[in-house]
Design a protein around this motif. Structure first.
Motif, short mmCIF file in Angstrom:
data_model
loop_
_atom_site.label_atom_id
_atom_site.label_comp_id
_atom_site.label_asym_id
_atom_site.label_seq_id
_atom_site.Cartn_x
_atom_site.Cartn_y
_atom_site.Cartn_z
N THR A 292 0.83 -1.20 0.00
CA THR A 292 0.00 0.00 0.00
C THR A 292 0.86 1.26 0.00
OG1 THR A 292 -1.81 -1.14 1.13
CG2 THR A 292 -1.80 1.26 1.25
N ILE A 293 1.95 1.24 0.75
CA ILE A 293 2.86 2.39 0.76
C ILE A 293 3.38 2.67 -0.64
CG2 ILE A 293 5.10 3.24 1.56
CD1 ILE A 293 4.60 1.65 4.16
N LEU A 294 3.78 1.63 -1.35
CA LEU A 294 4.36 1.80 -2.68
C LEU A 294 3.30 2.13 -3.73
CD1 LEU A 294 6.94 -1.13 -2.61
CD2 LEU A 294 7.42 1.32 -2.41
N ALA A 295 2.06 1.70 -3.51
CA ALA A 295 1.00 1.96 -4.48
C ALA A 295 0.35 3.32 -4.30
CB ALA A 295 -0.06 0.86 -4.39
N ASP A 296 0.24 3.77 -3.07
CA ASP A 296 -0.44 5.03 -2.78
C ASP A 296 0.50 6.21 -3.04
OD1 ASP A 296 -2.96 6.17 -1.01
OD2 ASP A 296 -1.12 7.34 -0.73
N PRO A 297 0.11 7.18 -3.87
CA PRO A 297 1.03 8.27 -4.22
C PRO A 297 1.46 9.13 -3.03
CG PRO A 297 -1.18 8.71 -5.05
CD PRO A 297 -1.18 7.29 -4.58
N LEU A 298 0.57 9.36 -2.08
CA LEU A 298 0.93 10.20 -0.94
C LEU A 298 1.83 9.46 0.04
CD1 LEU A 298 -2.36 12.19 -0.18
CD2 LEU A 298 -0.46 12.75 -1.71
N LEU A 299 1.53 8.19 0.29
CA LEU A 299 2.38 7.41 1.19
C LEU A 299 3.75 7.15 0.56
CD1 LEU A 299 -0.16 4.80 2.63
CD2 LEU A 299 0.57 6.99 3.60
N ARG A 300 3.77 6.99 -0.74
CA ARG A 300 5.03 6.82 -1.47
C ARG A 300 5.92 8.06 -1.31
NH1 ARG A 300 6.25 7.24 -7.38
NH2 ARG A 300 7.35 5.37 -8.09
N ALA A 301 5.30 9.23 -1.41
CA ALA A 301 6.05 10.48 -1.22
C ALA A 301 6.51 10.61 0.23
CB ALA A 301 5.18 11.67 -1.61
N GLU A 302 5.67 10.19 1.17
CA GLU A 302 6.05 10.24 2.58
C GLU A 302 7.22 9.31 2.87
OE1 GLU A 302 3.99 9.30 6.93
OE2 GLU A 302 2.72 9.84 5.23
N LEU A 303 7.23 8.15 2.22
CA LEU A 303 8.35 7.22 2.35
C LEU A 303 9.66 7.90 1.97
CD1 LEU A 303 9.44 4.22 2.62
CD2 LEU A 303 9.03 4.05 0.15
N GLN A 304 9.65 8.63 0.87
CA GLN A 304 10.87 9.30 0.43
C GLN A 304 11.27 10.42 1.38
OE1 GLN A 304 12.92 8.31 -1.73
NE2 GLN A 304 14.31 10.06 -1.70
N ARG A 305 10.30 11.15 1.89
CA ARG A 305 10.62 12.22 2.85
C ARG A 305 11.29 11.64 4.10
NH1 ARG A 305 5.46 14.07 1.39
NH2 ARG A 305 4.55 13.38 3.36
N GLU A 306 10.78 10.51 4.57
CA GLU A 306 11.38 9.89 5.75
C GLU A 306 12.80 9.42 5.45
OE1 GLU A 306 10.45 9.80 8.80
OE2 GLU A 306 8.49 10.72 8.51
N ALA A 307 13.01 8.88 4.26
CA ALA A 307 14.35 8.43 3.88
C ALA A 307 15.32 9.61 3.80
CB ALA A 307 14.30 7.69 2.54
N GLU A 308 14.84 10.74 3.28
CA GLU A 308 15.69 11.91 3.13
C GLU A 308 16.02 12.57 4.46
OE1 GLU A 308 13.68 14.36 0.30
OE2 GLU A 308 14.23 13.09 -1.41
N LYS A 309 15.25 12.28 5.50
CA LYS A 309 15.61 12.77 6.82
C LYS A 309 16.88 12.10 7.32
CE LYS A 309 10.89 13.91 8.30
NZ LYS A 309 9.78 13.57 9.23
N ILE A 310 17.16 10.91 6.80
CA ILE A 310 18.36 10.17 7.18
C ILE A 310 19.50 10.48 6.22
CG2 ILE A 310 19.30 7.86 7.62
CD1 ILE A 310 16.34 6.96 7.98
N ASP A 311 19.20 10.52 4.93
CA ASP A 311 20.19 10.86 3.91
C ASP A 311 19.49 11.69 2.84
OD1 ASP A 311 22.01 11.06 1.87
OD2 ASP A 311 22.39 8.90 1.68
N ARG A 312 19.75 12.98 2.83
CA ARG A 312 19.02 13.89 1.95
C ARG A 312 19.25 13.60 0.47
NH1 ARG A 312 21.58 19.54 3.65
NH2 ARG A 312 21.29 18.51 5.67
N ASP A 313 20.32 12.87 0.15
CA ASP A 313 20.64 12.58 -1.25
C ASP A 313 20.25 11.17 -1.68
OD1 ASP A 313 21.83 15.14 -1.63
OD2 ASP A 313 23.66 14.42 -0.65
N VAL A 314 19.55 10.45 -0.84
CA VAL A 314 19.23 9.06 -1.17
C VAL A 314 18.32 9.00 -2.40
CG1 VAL A 314 17.19 8.91 0.34
CG2 VAL A 314 18.53 6.85 -0.19
N ASP A 315 18.60 8.05 -3.27
CA ASP A 315 17.87 7.92 -4.53
C ASP A 315 16.48 7.33 -4.30
OD1 ASP A 315 17.73 7.79 -7.52
OD2 ASP A 315 17.58 5.65 -7.08
#
Length: 295
Positions: free
Chosen positions: A133-156
């Motif tokens: 669901t996280i990967l399918a839902d556009p808003l949760l998908r974007a939230e996933l990336q924001r959380e990842a960037e809190k750890i590494d702002r340049d993560v792909d």
């Protein structure tokens, strides 16, 4: 019900307590949207270009083409996007996709794994949803990336999504039973060390029971519990009584540290130390922080 839970934790441990409360806190639900399976299969056949359904889910170009082909008079909304992609995964699992997979997506750096795991767990815990669901839902998908960037702002972004998918296949992201049971109006947030210092100086939000997780690009560092998060975290930041964590906080990698906070209302069952320690122990057991002694 609360007394039953505390009794179960004290006598039988966390897993037994789940028997008492399973179903009390339902998983976050979305509006049901009907999706025609034939349309999904047709769009996949035309747009997958030899890639798998998983690759369509995580690759921006393939995903956009697949969804665009399903549009009628107007672009798909959030619910339609999520429903179409989840239907695609369901059809693949049911063996209904007959197009051969002849191509693979690019490899991703294994170093992304701790970042992807932390980000995925935060979003899943916060919303009580599955990885698909996280990967399918556009808003949760974007939230996933924001959380990842809190750890590494340049993560792909692609690397994060592909790693999350791989972790899901290995069942490495199976949600802890405690997080599905012990909701209690829990609020999960993540902050940098600088943001945490500001909160401790100017905000009473952290004067409540909860669990804290120190994290970095290396993964989970230390997980603890407190009846008053403000007092406990202040101690850690001034001079932690955990030598390994204190050394890490004072080292050159301190700027990469973020803190995940699981905040509970003051009058919730989490005010009881037995409950908090059961919650803490389950997270330590599954997330394997570097500086904790295993329960």
């Amino acid at each position: 019900m609360q007394l039953m839970f505390l009794h179960a934790v004290g006598r039988l441990g966390l897993i037994s307590s789940a028997v008492v409360l399973v179903g009390l806190f339902p998983v976050c639900s979305f509006a049901q949207v009907a999706v025609d399976a034939a349309d999904v299969i047709s769009s996949f056949d035309k747009n997958a270009d030899g890639f798998s359904s998983d690759e369509v889910l995580i690759n921006d170009t393939l995903r956009s083409r697949f969804l665009a082909d399903l549009e009628t008079d107007q672009p798909l909304g959030r619910e339609q996007e999520r429903a179409a992609l989840l239907k695609l995964l369901q059809l693949r699992k049911a063996g209904k996709l007959t197009s051969r997979t002849t191509k693979r997506g690019p490899r991703v750096d294994a170093a992304v794994a701790p970042i992807a795991e932390i980000a995925a767990r935060v979003v899943a815990d916060r919303h009580q949803v599955t990885t698909d669901t996280i990967l399918a839902d556009p808003l949760l998908r974007a939230e996933l990336q924001r959380e990842a960037e809190k750890i590494d702002r340049d993560v792909d972004p692609y690397a994060v999504r592909k790693t999350v998918l791989n972790l899901r296949k290995k069942r490495a992201l199976k949600p802890e039973l405690v997080l599905r049971v012990a909701n209690w109006e829990r609020n999960i947030r993540t902050v940098t060390l600088d943001e945490l210092r500001r909160l401790l100086q100017s905000d009473d939000t952290l004067r409540r029971p909860g669990i804290y997780l120190f994290r970095s690009e290396a993964g989970y560092l230390y997980i603890g519990e407190a009846s008053n998060l403000s007092q406990r975290l202040t101690t850690h930041l001034k001079e932690s009584d955990r030598p390994s964590l204190a050394q890490y906080l004072a080292g050159e990698n301190a700027e990469t540290i973020t803190v995940e906070l699981h905040l509970f209302p003051i009058d919730s069952p989490a005010k009881n130390v037995t409950v908090r320690r059961a919650y803490e122990s389950e997270l330590i057991r599954s997330r394997l922080p570097i500086f904790n002694v295993r329960p």
